[in-house]
Design a protein around this motif. Structure first.
Motif, PDB file in Angstrom:
ATOM      1  N   HIS A   7       0.835  -1.205   0.000  1.00 54.24           N
ATOM      2  CA  HIS A   7       0.000   0.000   0.000  1.00 54.24           C
ATOM      3  C   HIS A   7       0.872   1.258   0.000  1.00 54.24           C
ATOM      4  CE1 HIS A   7      -3.538   2.428   0.646  1.00 54.24           C
ATOM      5  NE2 HIS A   7      -2.944   3.025   1.669  1.00 54.24           N
ATOM      6  N   ALA A   8       1.905   1.271   0.805  1.00 52.52           N
ATOM      7  CA  ALA A   8       2.799   2.428   0.868  1.00 52.52           C
ATOM      8  C   ALA A   8       3.543   2.606  -0.446  1.00 52.52           C
ATOM      9  CB  ALA A   8       3.787   2.261   2.017  1.00 52.52           C
ATOM     10  N   LEU A   9       3.990   1.528  -1.046  1.00 52.24           N
ATOM     11  CA  LEU A   9       4.718   1.612  -2.309  1.00 52.24           C
ATOM     12  C   LEU A   9       3.828   2.069  -3.459  1.00 52.24           C
ATOM     13  CD1 LEU A   9       7.039  -1.532  -2.165  1.00 52.24           C
ATOM     14  CD2 LEU A   9       7.682   0.866  -1.893  1.00 52.24           C
ATOM     15  N   SER A  10       2.541   1.819  -3.351  1.00 54.99           N
ATOM     16  CA  SER A  10       1.635   2.235  -4.422  1.00 54.99           C
ATOM     17  C   SER A  10       1.554   3.755  -4.528  1.00 54.99           C
ATOM     18  CB  SER A  10       0.245   1.647  -4.205  1.00 54.99           C
ATOM     19  OG  SER A  10      -0.394   2.260  -3.100  1.00 54.99           O
ATOM     20  N   TYR A  11       1.913   4.449  -3.475  1.00 51.00           N
ATOM     21  CA  TYR A  11       1.880   5.910  -3.470  1.00 51.00           C
ATOM     22  C   TYR A  11       3.227   6.554  -3.810  1.00 51.00           C
ATOM     23  CZ  TYR A  11      -2.775   5.784  -1.508  1.00 51.00           C
ATOM     24  OH  TYR A  11      -4.118   5.573  -1.328  1.00 51.00           O
ATOM     25  N   ARG A  12       4.249   5.761  -4.074  1.00 53.20           N
ATOM     26  CA  ARG A  12       5.588   6.324  -4.301  1.00 53.20           C
ATOM     27  C   ARG A  12       5.642   7.224  -5.524  1.00 53.20           C
ATOM     28  NH1 ARG A  12       6.249   0.981  -6.086  1.00 53.20           N
ATOM     29  NH2 ARG A  12       7.074   0.850  -8.202  1.00 53.20           N
ATOM     30  N   LYS A  13       4.983   6.830  -6.616  1.00 46.71           N
ATOM     31  CA  LYS A  13       5.005   7.659  -7.824  1.00 46.71           C
ATOM     32  C   LYS A  13       4.349   9.007  -7.551  1.00 46.71           C
ATOM     33  CE  LYS A  13       3.466   7.898 -12.581  1.00 46.71           C
ATOM     34  NZ  LYS A  13       2.675   7.292 -13.641  1.00 46.71           N
ATOM     35  N   GLN A  14       3.205   8.975  -6.878  1.00 45.95           N
ATOM     36  CA  GLN A  14       2.504  10.214  -6.542  1.00 45.95           C
ATOM     37  C   GLN A  14       3.362  11.072  -5.621  1.00 45.95           C
ATOM     38  OE1 GLN A  14      -1.179   9.646  -4.475  1.00 45.95           O
ATOM     39  NE2 GLN A  14      -1.669  11.799  -4.467  1.00 45.95           N
ATOM     40  N   PHE A  15       3.985  10.472  -4.635  1.00 48.02           N
ATOM     41  CA  PHE A  15       4.816  11.204  -3.691  1.00 48.02           C
ATOM     42  C   PHE A  15       5.992  11.870  -4.391  1.00 48.02           C
ATOM     43  CE2 PHE A  15       8.634  11.191  -1.016  1.00 48.02           C
ATOM     44  CZ  PHE A  15       8.235  12.108  -0.058  1.00 48.02           C
ATOM     45  N   ILE A  16       6.684  11.121  -5.235  1.00 45.99           N
ATOM     46  CA  ILE A  16       7.841  11.675  -5.934  1.00 45.99           C
ATOM     47  C   ILE A  16       7.415  12.787  -6.882  1.00 45.99           C
ATOM     48  CG2 ILE A  16       9.664  11.132  -7.605  1.00 45.99           C
ATOM     49  CD1 ILE A  16       9.855   8.379  -6.181  1.00 45.99           C
TER      50      ILE A  16
END
Length: 67
Positions: A7-16
């Motif tokens: 779940h946390a990794l799914s947001y990495r693109k958005q975060f970056i």
């Protein structure tokens, strides 16, 4: 635990993207469809150029100044 990591990794693109100041095209498209269905949705390239222009005072998606 593994589910939380996925779940946390799914947001990495958005975060970056947000970290470097590039808004999400997919989020923008959903917003336009929901809140402005009568307006045309720009292409990904048009969206990126507009975002660059708004952030860096760029012309056609190219930064016109260094500072």
């Amino acid at each position: 635990m593994l589910k939380q990591i996925k779940h946390a990794l799914s947001y990495r693109k958005q975060f970056i993207s947000l970290l470097v100041g590039v808004p999400s095209y997919e989020t923008y498209v959903e917003h336009m469809k929901t809140h402005h269905p009568d307006k045309p949705i720009p292409t990904r390239k048009q969206f990126f150029c507009e975002a660059q222009e708004a952030r860096y005072n760029a012309k056609d998606g190219k930064v016109s100044r260094c500072c």
